[in-house]
Design an enzyme around this catalytic site. Sequence first.
Site, PDB file in Angstrom:
ATOM      1  N   ASP A   1      52.527 100.880   3.538  1.00 42.68           N
ATOM      2  CA  ASP A   1      51.308 101.451   4.111  1.00 42.68           C
ATOM      3  C   ASP A   1      50.143 101.406   3.136  1.00 42.68           C
ATOM      4  O   ASP A   1      50.306 101.078   1.955  1.00 42.68           O
ATOM      5  CB  ASP A   1      51.572 102.893   4.585  1.00 42.68           C
ATOM      6  CG  ASP A   1      52.369 103.725   3.584  1.00 42.68           C
ATOM      7  OD1 ASP A   1      52.447 103.326   2.406  1.00 42.68           O
ATOM      8  OD2 ASP A   1      52.904 104.761   3.975  1.00 42.68           O
TER       9      ASP A   1
ATOM     10  N   ASN B   1      57.502 116.799   6.373  1.00 41.48           N
ATOM     11  CA  ASN B   1      57.559 116.920   7.836  1.00 41.48           C
ATOM     12  C   ASN B   1      58.450 115.838   8.459  1.00 41.48           C
ATOM     13  O   ASN B   1      58.444 115.657   9.670  1.00 41.48           O
ATOM     14  CB  ASN B   1      56.153 116.854   8.441  1.00 41.48           C
ATOM     15  CG  ASN B   1      55.486 115.507   8.210  1.00 41.48           C
ATOM     16  OD1 ASN B   1      56.052 114.616   7.586  1.00 41.48           O
ATOM     17  ND2 ASN B   1      54.271 115.351   8.717  1.00 41.48           N
TER      18      ASN B   1
ATOM     19  N   HIS C   1      58.250 112.574   7.931  1.00 43.80           N
ATOM     20  CA  HIS C   1      57.656 111.251   8.172  1.00 43.80           C
ATOM     21  C   HIS C   1      58.298 110.188   7.284  1.00 43.80           C
ATOM     22  O   HIS C   1      58.827 110.495   6.211  1.00 43.80           O
ATOM     23  CB  HIS C   1      56.120 111.268   8.038  1.00 43.80           C
ATOM     24  CG  HIS C   1      55.582 111.380   6.658  1.00 43.80           C
ATOM     25  ND1 HIS C   1      54.319 111.849   6.376  1.00 43.80           N
ATOM     26  CD2 HIS C   1      56.108 111.071   5.442  1.00 43.80           C
ATOM     27  CE1 HIS C   1      54.097 111.811   5.089  1.00 43.80           C
ATOM     28  NE2 HIS C   1      55.167 111.347   4.492  1.00 43.80           N
TER      29      HIS C   1
ATOM     30  N   GLU D   1      54.198 109.773  11.476  1.00 46.60           N
ATOM     31  CA  GLU D   1      54.283 111.229  11.534  1.00 46.60           C
ATOM     32  C   GLU D   1      55.147 111.647  12.733  1.00 46.60           C
ATOM     33  O   GLU D   1      55.427 110.819  13.615  1.00 46.60           O
ATOM     34  CB  GLU D   1      52.867 111.801  11.676  1.00 46.60           C
ATOM     35  CG  GLU D   1      51.894 111.382  10.564  1.00 46.60           C
ATOM     36  CD  GLU D   1      52.119 112.119   9.243  1.00 46.60           C
ATOM     37  OE1 GLU D   1      53.219 112.689   9.042  1.00 46.60           O
ATOM     38  OE2 GLU D   1      51.201 112.098   8.403  1.00 46.60           O
TER      39      GLU D   1
HETATM   40  P1  PGA Z   1      56.335 111.668  -2.212  1.00 45.00           P
HETATM   41  O1  PGA Z   1      55.981 111.156  -0.760  1.00 45.00           O
HETATM   42  O2  PGA Z   1      57.262 110.658  -2.798  1.00 45.00           O
HETATM   43  O3  PGA Z   1      55.019 111.701  -2.928  1.00 45.00           O
HETATM   44  O4  PGA Z   1      56.963 113.008  -2.048  1.00 45.00           O
HETATM   45  C1  PGA Z   1      56.977 110.672   0.065  1.00 45.00           C
HETATM   46  C2  PGA Z   1      56.443 110.460   1.453  1.00 45.00           C
HETATM   47  O5  PGA Z   1      55.512 111.183   1.870  1.00 45.00           O
HETATM   48  O6  PGA Z   1      56.951 109.577   2.143  1.00 45.00           O
END
Ligand code: PGA
Length: 257
Positions: free
Chosen positions: A71, A140, A142, A147
């Site tokens: 992304d 959450n 995702h 999301e």
């Molecule tokens: P993080 O993010 O590794 O910064 O916790 C992971 C994500 O949101 O997929």
Amino acid sequence: MGNQIKVRIAENSQAAANDVASEFARAIQCKPSLILGLATGGTPVEVYRKLVAMVQNGQVSFSDCTTFNLDEYVGLAPDHHQSYRHFMQSKLFDHVDVTAEKTHVPSGVAEDLYQECEDYEAAIRNEGGIDLQLLGIGENGHIAFNEPGSEVKGRTSVVDLTENTIAANARFFDTIDHVPRKAITMGIGTILEASKIVLMATGRNKATAVARALSGGPGADSPASYLQSGEDVTFVLDADASSELPDALIESAEFIF
Ligand code: PGA
């Protein structure tokens, strides 16, 4: 329905990163022209640091690999210090022998973002698909920027970030108002086509999302739960991220030290 998700639990985040880095290095050694799916965020930073060390001491080479990132924020140019292209350059690409043209991150500043999404899908298809995909997970549930409520068949597209994700990512920006509101993300359908998927999660703040993803069946409330329909999916967790797993899942997990 896919095969049961495999779970490996490490005693801490360093051991989890070691495990994931070793798996990626082994995969590249077995197939030097590996098509890698890569992730950004805090979780994979240590994995990339270990892979850089392995490249620098000659254990592995990225010279024939192709990479596709999950992304990118809409509106951030590749050289913006919070863009995911910049993250990948500074954490991995600038320090390994990968060929620049073989690294792909969606452009968040493409004139036609919808065409950019189509082109990204086509580029993955032209390479024959992703062999090994690294994922993180949001609090959450995702995966990438898919999301809760995202379509299981979704392809690469432009999406709105939820308030929860904007708040979680504000730590990387001067103020929360600087966090972009939209992103280009591979869809869940795109991700599920990878031959093999490794999701890494560390920290207590991920425990609820991890437990939901692995139990209760696939559902739109937890995009990561759709990985239950994947053919070859492994979750690599530290003890904290595994702390809310049901006993049956702990009993069937592999422990790594
Ligand atoms: P993080 O993010 O590794 O910064 O916790 C992971 C994500 O949101 O997929």
